[in-house]
Scaffold this motif. Structure first.
Motif, PDB file in Angstrom:
ATOM      1  N   UNK B 225      -4.138 -25.236   4.788  1.00 47.86           N
ATOM      2  CA  UNK B 225      -3.839 -26.617   5.294  1.00 47.86           C
ATOM      3  C   UNK B 225      -2.698 -26.987   4.337  1.00 47.86           C
ATOM      4  N   UNK B 226      -1.699 -27.430   4.931  1.00 44.59           N
ATOM      5  CA  UNK B 226      -0.556 -27.990   3.966  1.00 44.59           C
ATOM      6  C   UNK B 226      -0.787 -29.219   3.185  1.00 44.59           C
ATOM      7  N   UNK B 227      -2.065 -29.647   3.606  1.00 44.27           N
ATOM      8  CA  UNK B 227      -2.294 -31.168   2.723  1.00 44.27           C
ATOM      9  C   UNK B 227      -3.306 -30.653   1.725  1.00 44.27           C
ATOM     10  N   UNK B 241     -13.275 -20.837  16.074  1.00 46.23           N
ATOM     11  CA  UNK B 241     -12.541 -21.413  15.033  1.00 46.23           C
ATOM     12  C   UNK B 241     -13.226 -21.495  13.810  1.00 46.23           C
ATOM     13  N   UNK B 242     -12.701 -21.091  12.760  1.00 51.81           N
ATOM     14  CA  UNK B 242     -13.447 -21.185  11.172  1.00 51.81           C
ATOM     15  C   UNK B 242     -12.728 -21.905  10.399  1.00 51.81           C
ATOM     16  N   UNK B 243     -13.514 -22.473   9.383  1.00 51.73           N
ATOM     17  CA  UNK B 243     -12.863 -23.151   8.553  1.00 51.73           C
ATOM     18  C   UNK B 243     -13.400 -22.817   7.279  1.00 51.73           C
ATOM     19  N   UNK B 277      -5.705 -35.416   7.623  1.00 51.37           N
ATOM     20  CA  UNK B 277      -5.474 -33.814   7.286  1.00 51.37           C
ATOM     21  C   UNK B 277      -6.366 -32.911   7.591  1.00 51.37           C
ATOM     22  N   UNK B 278      -7.306 -33.350   8.808  1.00 52.00           N
ATOM     23  CA  UNK B 278      -8.283 -32.366   8.976  1.00 52.00           C
ATOM     24  C   UNK B 278      -8.063 -31.997  10.605  1.00 52.00           C
ATOM     25  N   UNK B 292      -8.956 -29.785  17.702  1.00 50.16           N
ATOM     26  CA  UNK B 292     -10.068 -29.962  17.130  1.00 50.16           C
ATOM     27  C   UNK B 292     -10.013 -30.892  15.727  1.00 50.16           C
ATOM     28  N   UNK B 293     -11.003 -31.227  15.326  1.00 47.60           N
ATOM     29  CA  UNK B 293     -10.936 -32.070  14.191  1.00 47.60           C
ATOM     30  C   UNK B 293     -12.169 -31.215  13.269  1.00 47.60           C
TER      31      UNK B 293
END
Lengths: 104, 598
Positions: B225-227, B241-243, B277-278, B292-293
């Motif tokens: 995540x660039x932020x 999708x995984x976070x 940023x999400x 997605x969020x």
């Protein structure tokens, strides 16, 4: 004799006047080896200051040149600064000092 | 064993004056050596002693005598006057001066010096001898060195069963870490027991990955995540999708539900610029692009189906292989498909059908990489089949610039973030090509063989100097390019933009020409159809000739007959008879002559 002297003196005057009339020339001074200003177009205190300072400088430069090569001799000295240029033509007895505005 | 010495003084002697005296030394305690203690120790053999083979030097300090300094000014006072002259008295000084001026020596000297001085003064007036030439021009930084790149580090997959490195992402702050996604892209050929893990490597330590990420299915893409540099987004092989949050550990922090995720591996996932940023979006070969969020991964916030016929039919949707998003153009995004078409979409369109703005076709195979030029976002690079192509948004029918057809398939490409005219491509034969089209257009400026197996992915660091490329066996190579390729050259921006404009114009002209020609052909075809309807009996050449002959003879005979009739009428008056007859004869002769050539 006097006539000749006067003529010659006139010549000297003429030479110095000619130098003074050149573009951007500010001051002309003649100083002897003891540091006494003989002729000057500036006021006395400044002349004295210049004469004293230049005297030391010229002697130093002259001795430097001679030390590096004893056959060599100092012919001309130019100090270029931001505001003006000081040109000194040295001789055995006298120094001719001219202060000019540098060409810019 | 305690050694105690007791000082004794009588109470009555307290406070008394002390009398010191010398006396001999007294032995208080004598402890002889105890050889039994030696049993507790073992002689050490061999003894390890570190020695240094260098000249032994000693250090001494010395204090010097203080050097005293003083600052003084000099007051210039006139001096040098001979003894008899008092410098303060004006008369005397003037007299002295006048005397000197009369001196012959003085006169000669001044004349001589005057001439020298005049020369120099005039010289000074004429020209400035200390003039700086070429002051305006900056020092020309000519990079004479040939472009080169060298390998800095190699990160190998520590697993025994090698997987290919399919995606790379640099750490957003400081670029000291590299996240690599490992998976096996061959359809259903992932060997048994292949690990699902992906790693984050620290550039300084190639032996062991710094952080291990453990998803339930191998990761195809992985993005920081660039932020927030602790959060990573991964697209799985099974479409989820995984976070991750690296502070929380290597297990998945958030995972999207299977029912609402993609049906095919997620090939593209990018973080979006948003206040929180999400937000992120992903694309897959099942033909869907989902938003997605990460706070709520159970359902996508939006789904777009890539159906270019705009009917939103999943069956006719094109599979997406690459995704592009530029934060400077937040409402637009582009998708590269398996069918070789780039679809440009608008996120803010009201209806889903309007989301698809236009398409660019030109590749013969899947478009593996898609990126806008960081300096000129209107132009973008696509890499697919055996070529890399540069497109302009204005020219929809074809790309404005393209490379020649290579011998190996191109797998990934990227622009250099510091030079607008430089881009990198990787091929299936393990070579990395660096293209610089202000320098050379027909072939890469530099072509490097990085490894023997195929290279699958490529990522350039933000400073343009370091490139990481991942190969089929999971080996990630870190390369550093030479200075010339990562510093902006003089005038390069202008040159690059003028090249783009020129090529775009050329394509537009060609497009216009094509359109004209097509219209003409259409017109011709329609015209021909009309004509053919009139001439129902289609005549052959011979028939046409005989027909022409007949018509010709008919005309002749009618003319002759006319003349005969006239002659008959005029033969009655005898005066004109001869002339008539002559005229007639001539007419007949002409008719006879005319007949023969046919």
């Amino acid at each position: 004799m006097e006539l000749l002297d006067r003529l010659e003196m006139a010549e000297v005057e003429e030479t110095l006047k000619r130098l003074q009339s050149q573009k951007r020339v500010q001051v002309i001074m003649v100083v002897n080896t003891e540091g006494i200003p003989i002729k000057s177009t500036m006021d006395n205190p400044t002349t004295t200051q210049y004469a004293n300072l230049m005297h030391n400088f010229i002697l130093k430069a002259w001795s430097t040149v001679r030390e590096i090569d004893p056959q060599n001799d100092l012919t001309f000295l130019q100090i270029r600064s931001k505001k003006n240029e000081i040109m000194i033509a040295p001789d055995k007895n006298y120094f001719l000092i001219v202060i000019q505005d540098p060409t810019e | 064993m305690e050694i105690v010495y007791v000082y004794v003084k009588k109470r009555s002697e307290f406070g008394k004056q002390c009398n010191f005296s010398d006396r001999q030394a007294e032995l208080n305690i004598d402890i002889p050596p105890n050889p039994e203690l030696a049993e507790q120790f073992v002689e050490r053999n061999p003894v390890d002693k570190g020695i240094q083979c260098s000249t032994s030097m000693s250090e001494h300090e010395a204090n010097t005598e203080r050097f005293e300094m003083e600052t003084r000014g000099i007051n210039h006072v006139e001096g040098g006057w001979p003894k008899d002259v008092n410098p303060l008295e004006l008369e005397q000084t003037i007299r002295f001066r006048k005397k000197v001026e009369k001196d012959e020596n003085y006169i000669n000297t001044i004349m001589q010096l005057g001439s020298i001085m005049e020369h120099c003064i005039k010289q000074n007036n004429a020209i400035d001898i200390y003039q700086e030439y070429f002051d305006d021009e900056d020092a020309v930084e000519v990079t004479e060195e040939a472009p080169s790149a060298k390998t800095i580090n190699v990160f190998r997959d520590p697993q025994e069963i090698k997987r290919s490195a399919t995606h790379l992402s640099w750490h957003p702050d400081g670029n000291r870490k590299l996240a690599v996604a490992y998976s096996c892209l061959n359809f259903q050929r992932a060997p048994e027991g292949m690990s699902h893990e992906s790693y984050i490597w620290d550039l300084e330590n190639p032996n062991k990955p710094e952080i291990v990420l453990k998803p339930s299915s191998p990761l195809v893409t992985l993005e920081y995540n660039p932020k927030d540099s602790h959060v990573l987004l991964g697209g799985c092989y099974n479409g989820q999708l995984a976070c991750w949050d690296t502070r929380k550990g290597s297990l998945v922090a958030e995972l999207s539900t299977i029912e609402f995720s993609h049906r095919d591996p997620v090939y593209g996932s990018i973080w979006l610029q948003s206040k929180t940023g999400t937000e992120c979006f992903s694309a897959s070969t099942d033909g869907q692009v989902m938003w997605w969020d990460i706070r709520k991964m159970s359902e996508p916030t939006e789904v777009v189906i890539l159906d270019i016929t705009r009917k939103e039919q999943l069956e006719s949707a094109l599979g997406a292989i690459s995704l592009e998003f530029e934060s400077t153009l937040p409402t637009k995004f582009m998708v590269g498909t398996e069918q070789g078409i780039v679809i440009s979409c608008n996120r803010k369109a009201k209806t889903s059908a309007e989301k698809i703005v236009c398409t660019f076709s030109g590749h013969h195979g899947p478009i593996y990489a898609l990126q806008r030029n960081p300096f000129y976002p209107k132009n973008f690079l696509t890499v697919g089949d055996w070529t890399a192509r540069i497109w302009s948004e204005d020219s929809r029918e074809s790309s404005i610039m393209w490379t020649k057809y290579h011998m190996a398939y191109l797998t990934d490409g990227a622009w250099s973030p510091v030079r607008p005219a430089v881009f990198f491509t990787t091929k299936m034969d393990g070579t990395l090509d660096i293209w610089d089209f202000v320098f050379k257009q027909c072939e890469p400026a530099l072509s490097l063989k990085v490894c023997d197996e195929a290279l699958f992915c490529l990522r350039v660091q933000d400073n343009g100097c370091f490139i990481a490329c991942g190969s089929q066996l999971g080996t990630t190579t870190l390369l550093e390019v030479s200075n010339g390729l990562c510093t902006l050259q003089r005038n390069e921006k202008n040159t690059a933009s003028s090249i783009f404009e020129r090529e775009t114009r050329r394509e537009k002209i060609l497009e216009a020409r094509h359109r004209e020609m097509r219209l003409k052909e259409k017109g011709k075809v329609e015209g021909k159809e009309d004509d053919q309807r009139e001439e129902e009996p289609i005549l052959t050449l011979e028939e046409l000739v005989t027909k022409a002959e007949e018509e010709f003879f008919d005309i002749i005979f009618t003319e002759l007959k006319k003349k005969e009739v006239e002659a008959m009428k005029k033969s009655k008056p005898d005066l004109k008879a001869d002339e008539e007859v002559e005229g007639e004869d001539q007419g007949e002769e002409e008719a006879a002559h005319v007949e023969t050539p046919t």
